[in-house]
Design a protein around this motif. Structure first.
Motif, PDB file in Angstrom:
ATOM      1  N   GLY A 379       0.818  -1.209   0.000  1.00 52.89           N
ATOM      2  CA  GLY A 379       0.000   0.000   0.000  1.00 52.89           C
ATOM      3  C   GLY A 379       0.853   1.260   0.000  1.00 52.89           C
ATOM      4  N   TRP A 380       0.386   2.276   0.730  1.00 55.23           N
ATOM      5  CA  TRP A 380       1.093   3.562   0.785  1.00 55.23           C
ATOM      6  C   TRP A 380       2.483   3.403   1.380  1.00 55.23           C
ATOM      7  CZ3 TRP A 380      -0.786   7.759  -1.603  1.00 55.23           C
ATOM      8  CH2 TRP A 380      -2.154   7.804  -1.875  1.00 55.23           C
ATOM      9  N   ASP A 381       2.648   2.509   2.363  1.00 54.79           N
ATOM     10  CA  ASP A 381       3.932   2.370   3.049  1.00 54.79           C
ATOM     11  C   ASP A 381       5.055   1.904   2.120  1.00 54.79           C
ATOM     12  OD1 ASP A 381       2.907   3.184   5.471  1.00 54.79           O
ATOM     13  OD2 ASP A 381       2.369   1.158   6.102  1.00 54.79           O
ATOM     14  N   ALA A 382       4.712   1.282   0.994  1.00 57.42           N
ATOM     15  CA  ALA A 382       5.734   0.814   0.068  1.00 57.42           C
ATOM     16  C   ALA A 382       6.403   1.965  -0.672  1.00 57.42           C
ATOM     17  CB  ALA A 382       5.123  -0.151  -0.946  1.00 57.42           C
ATOM     18  N   LEU A 383       5.838   3.155  -0.596  1.00 65.24           N
ATOM     19  CA  LEU A 383       6.342   4.280  -1.373  1.00 65.24           C
ATOM     20  C   LEU A 383       7.445   5.046  -0.665  1.00 65.24           C
ATOM     21  CD1 LEU A 383       2.940   5.448  -2.785  1.00 65.24           C
ATOM     22  CD2 LEU A 383       4.735   4.218  -3.978  1.00 65.24           C
ATOM     23  N   THR A 384       7.745   4.683   0.544  1.00 73.48           N
ATOM     24  CA  THR A 384       8.913   5.225   1.220  1.00 73.48           C
ATOM     25  C   THR A 384       9.528   4.097   2.028  1.00 73.48           C
ATOM     26  OG1 THR A 384       9.748   7.053   2.579  1.00 73.48           O
ATOM     27  CG2 THR A 384       7.676   6.019   3.274  1.00 73.48           C
ATOM     28  N   ASN A 385      10.712   4.298   2.571  1.00 73.30           N
ATOM     29  CA  ASN A 385      11.397   3.198   3.250  1.00 73.30           C
ATOM     30  C   ASN A 385      11.676   3.501   4.717  1.00 73.30           C
ATOM     31  OD1 ASN A 385      13.315   5.167   2.782  1.00 73.30           O
ATOM     32  ND2 ASN A 385      14.925   3.744   2.143  1.00 73.30           N
TER      33      ASN A 385
END
Length: 539
Positions: A379-385
């Motif tokens: 989801g959204w969390d995959a777009l930052t590390n």
């Protein structure tokens, strides 16, 4: 020895310029400067075949007779880079990898099957790899333990590419940056003490590009062109003389820190050398956020005044913002949009922060337990590390909202118009302007005999002046610029044309955001890879 050099494809991003490439018939924006430089470090009797996968696909014949694959890449090229190494391994072809991503994530590259790993700069490591191959070794890791002088760096092998495939050329005159922004990997890769090519080297590279027949834009890919002012002045004076002697065949784009806005004489030298655009890392309109990120150079003087001074004196600013930094408060995206409007910055990036390996930010987040290093997210969390201090979905919503507002055609054209009117006229059009040095008559004739291509202009007129939603604004502003600042009319038209790329990219961003929203509401949300818009600024 038969070498295959591959430049992995770049994902769609702010820098793809697909609309411009479609208008001009070019295939890619810039050539792979790193590979061209590495090629110049290899023995001249090695046979080198270079394939830029942003220009054409890899075909079976490219592998014929190849003894060594040499590949490079950045974080956004990670997946393709690893796939190419794996393919070479499956074919029994030895592989060598270097560049930003292999240097900062070596184990992942080795695990993919890389035989020769080059970490750091090539001037000292590539000769070591060549010696190892000559000695019969079948693998090894070669680490750059110092910061090599660039005085012996060879000119890139531009002869290995078809210059007609590229919209612009590139060269590098220095490495390193005196600043230490927490999120930037320049310090870990190249250091704070700038190293420079000599003016003679730079002029030699310009001569080489000119001899190959290229005319147009050259991107000076320095980390911070003005990081050492005396050196920048000396180089610009040589470029000014060279440009005059050759009929000004090139215009330039580069990267610089915002303190340039406090140095009008240096801006004047840049514009006299025919620099037209400068990339500036603004990052945030909020001083406390900038200070927390160690971006003190952006708060020493009023940021808005500095940017306006750069524009007013003849350089168009390409501004970059970063959402998601620590200390940032809700509504940061809207504040960035408002700041860009106040500064009349047509060309603006709004990125979401991603921690880069071995930066000060990476180390701090790891210590705080906020880094998602090696953890698969969805989801959204995959777009930052990492785990930001604000909700990640709110950060990305602000990015989409800010970009959508900035690149509404009327808003974009309005910033282009105001920036153009505020810019001083070109020197040649100013009363009492000093006459230019005489160019070589043969070069002047050659320049005049080049047939102009009006196709891009006609396409722009069709898109923005006929079918565009802001067509009446386009024509009204065009007429006013032609009357009030005619020497900047070309700059105005070029910036209008750039808007087509940005409008298209923002449509892609919105579509991706909608896909993510749908995925997030699904009972089994799929994993989504990093978006190309999570790039970082360098200065």
């Amino acid at each position: 020895m038969n070498i295959l050099m591959l430049h992995p494809p770049l994902p769609l991003s702010f820098w793809s310029f697909r609309e411009t490439l479609a208008m001009t018939g070019k295939k890619a924006l810039l050539p792979p400067l790193g590979l061209l430089t590495v090629a110049a470090l290899l023995p001249r009797d090695w046979n080198i075949r270079l394939v830029d996968l942003n220009v054409r696909p890899l075909v079976e014949a490219d592998w014929d007779g190849i003894d060594l694959l040499l590949v490079t890449g950045m974080l956004v090229q990670r997946e393709s880079l690893l796939e190419l190494i794996a393919e070479a391994k499956a074919r029994g072809v030895a592989t060598a990898a270097g560049g930003a991503y292999p240097s900062t994530s070596p184990q992942e590259v080795l695990d993919a099957g890389c035989d020769f790993l080059i970490q750091g700069e090539g001037e000292t490591t590539v000769p070591k790899m060549v010696a190892a191959i000559a000695a019969g070794r079948t693998g090894g890791t070669f680490v750059c333990t110092d910061k090599p002088s660039l005085a012996e760096s060879p000119p890139p092998r531009f002869d290995l590419i078809a210059l007609g495939d590229y919209e612009s050329m590139s060269l590098q005159t220095s490495r390193g940056c005196p600043f230490a922004c927490e999120f930037c990997d320049i310090v870990s890769l190249f250091g704070r003490a700038q190293r420079h090519k000599t003016p003679d080297q730079v002029i030699g590279e310009l001569d080489g590009i000119l001899r190959l027949g290229f005319r147009g834009t050259v991107f000076v890919a320095d980390d911070n062109f003005i990081g050492n002012r005396p050196r920048a002045v000396a180089l610009l004076e040589r470029i000014i003389e060279w440009q005059a002697r050759h009929g000004e065949p090139f215009d330039f784009i580069t990267q610089a820190s915002v303190n340039l806005g406090q140095d009008i004489p240096l801006i004047d030298l840049l514009t006299a050398a025919n620099f037209s655009y400068v990339f500036v890392g603004i990052e945030s309109p909020d001083d406390d956020v900038l200070i927390a990120a160690h971006k003190q150079q952006n708060v020493r003087n009023p940021l808005l005044d500095s940017l306006r001074a750069i524009t007013a004196n003849g350089l168009s600013v390409i501004g970059s913002f970063i959402l998601g930094m620590d200390g940032e408060k809700a509504g940061a995206g809207e504040r960035m949009r408002a700041f860009a409007e106040a500064a009349d910055l047509p060309w603006v990036m709004v990125n979401v922060l991603r921690a880069l390996p071995h930066t000060a930010l990476w180390d701090r987040l790891k210590e705080e337990g906020r880094l998602h290093d090696g953890i698969e997210e969805s989801g959204w969390d995959a777009l930052t590390n990492f785990t930001p201090l604000r909700p990640i979905d709110a950060i990305f919503a602000e990015q989409v909202s800010a970009l959508s507002a900035l690149y509404a055609p009327g808003a974009y054209l309005g910033r282009v118009f105001r920036a153009t009117l505020d810019m001083r006229p070109t020197r040649a059009s100013m009363p009492g302007a000093a006459p230019k040095a005489k160019a070589d008559p043969a070069l002047v004739v050659a320049q005049k005999n080049r047939s102009p291509d009006f196709t891009p202009l006609l396409r722009l007129i069709w898109r923005q002046g006929v079918i565009g939603e802001a067509r009446w604004q386009f024509w009204r502003q065009l007429a006013i610029v032609a009357r009030r600042n005619p020497s900047r009319l070309r700059r105005y038209i070029v910036l209008c044309g750039m808007g087509e790329n940005l409008f298209s990219f923002v449509r892609h961003i919105r579509a991706q955001a909608e896909t993510r929203r749908c995925a997030a509401s699904s009972p089994q949300a799929p994993t989504i890879g990093p978006h190309p818009a999570v790039a970082h600024s360098t200065v």
